[in-house]
Design a protein around this motif. Structure first.
Motif, PDB file in Angstrom:
ATOM      1  N   THR A 189       0.831  -1.203   0.000  1.00 47.52           N
ATOM      2  CA  THR A 189       0.000   0.000   0.000  1.00 47.52           C
ATOM      3  C   THR A 189       0.863   1.249   0.000  1.00 47.52           C
ATOM      4  O   THR A 189       0.566   2.225  -0.699  1.00 47.52           O
ATOM      5  N   ALA A 225       1.026   4.202  -2.867  1.00 47.98           N
ATOM      6  CA  ALA A 225       0.788   5.613  -2.571  1.00 47.98           C
ATOM      7  C   ALA A 225       1.934   6.475  -3.094  1.00 47.98           C
ATOM      8  O   ALA A 225       1.707   7.524  -3.690  1.00 47.98           O
ATOM      9  N   SER A 258      -8.339   3.103  -6.423  1.00 42.99           N
ATOM     10  CA  SER A 258      -7.596   4.109  -7.174  1.00 42.99           C
ATOM     11  C   SER A 258      -6.655   3.439  -8.167  1.00 42.99           C
ATOM     12  O   SER A 258      -5.866   2.566  -7.792  1.00 42.99           O
ATOM     13  N   LYS A 274      -4.855   3.079  -2.587  1.00 42.55           N
ATOM     14  CA  LYS A 274      -6.189   3.113  -1.986  1.00 42.55           C
ATOM     15  C   LYS A 274      -7.029   1.990  -2.573  1.00 42.55           C
ATOM     16  O   LYS A 274      -6.964   1.711  -3.763  1.00 42.55           O
ATOM     17  N   GLY A 275      -7.834   1.388  -1.730  1.00 44.41           N
ATOM     18  CA  GLY A 275      -8.732   0.339  -2.198  1.00 44.41           C
ATOM     19  C   GLY A 275      -8.586  -0.927  -1.381  1.00 44.41           C
ATOM     20  O   GLY A 275      -7.606  -1.111  -0.663  1.00 44.41           O
ATOM     21  N   THR A 276      -9.589  -1.766  -1.470  1.00 40.76           N
ATOM     22  CA  THR A 276      -9.578  -3.041  -0.761  1.00 40.76           C
ATOM     23  C   THR A 276     -10.003  -4.154  -1.715  1.00 40.76           C
ATOM     24  O   THR A 276     -10.531  -3.901  -2.793  1.00 40.76           O
TER      25      THR A 276
END
Length: 138
Positions: free
Chosen positions: A44, A48, A111, A116-118
């Motif tokens: 992650t 980013a 994204s 971002k995101g799951t």
């Protein structure tokens, strides 16, 4: 002719198709892996900002390599499941599905820029696309 190939293509576990059961298990494992492990947090952070992750001491190139290996493994497994379900393969199988995958991810709120995101949000987007396509075809 193989019983295990037929089971992968059309078998059930507790009344649930093996494909759906495997998908749910992979989703759970990926969720725990990406949200609760050091690898997931590092991935992650790389999504980013690669530069910030590198400055934080994360081995970005190794992480990306391992992520591509994991992605390729999951793609190979899904190809096996699809080939077993269709009982055949073709060189044009899956042509155009990359647009469906990107649309599902964007609809799920993940994204494309990264960070971002799951797994669950991506799955919700995939279910929406699946329902739309099957609804329009039928």
């Amino acid at each position: 002719e193989s019983d295990s190939w037929d089971f992968i293509g059309g078998g059930t576990v507790l009344g649930i198709p093996i494909n759906a059961a495997t998908l749910f298990v992979v989703l759970l494992i990926c969720h725990v892996f990406l949200s609760r492990s050091r690898y997931g947090w590092h991935l992650t952070a790389i999504g980013a900002s690669r530069k910030a992750a590198r400055h934080a001491g994360i081995r970005v190139r190794l992480m990306l390599f391992m992520t591509y290996v994991l992605s390729g493994t999951l793609c190979a497994a899904s190809g096996i499941f699809y080939a077993a379900r269709q009982a055949s393969t073709d060189s044009t199988t899956g042509v155009g599905w990359e647009f469906q995958a990107l649309t599902a991810v964007v609809l799920g709120g993940v994204s494309l820029a990264g960070g971002k995101g799951t797994v669950w949000r991506a799955m919700i987007g995939a279910v929406i696309i699946f329902l739309l396509i099957n609804g329009l075809v039928r």
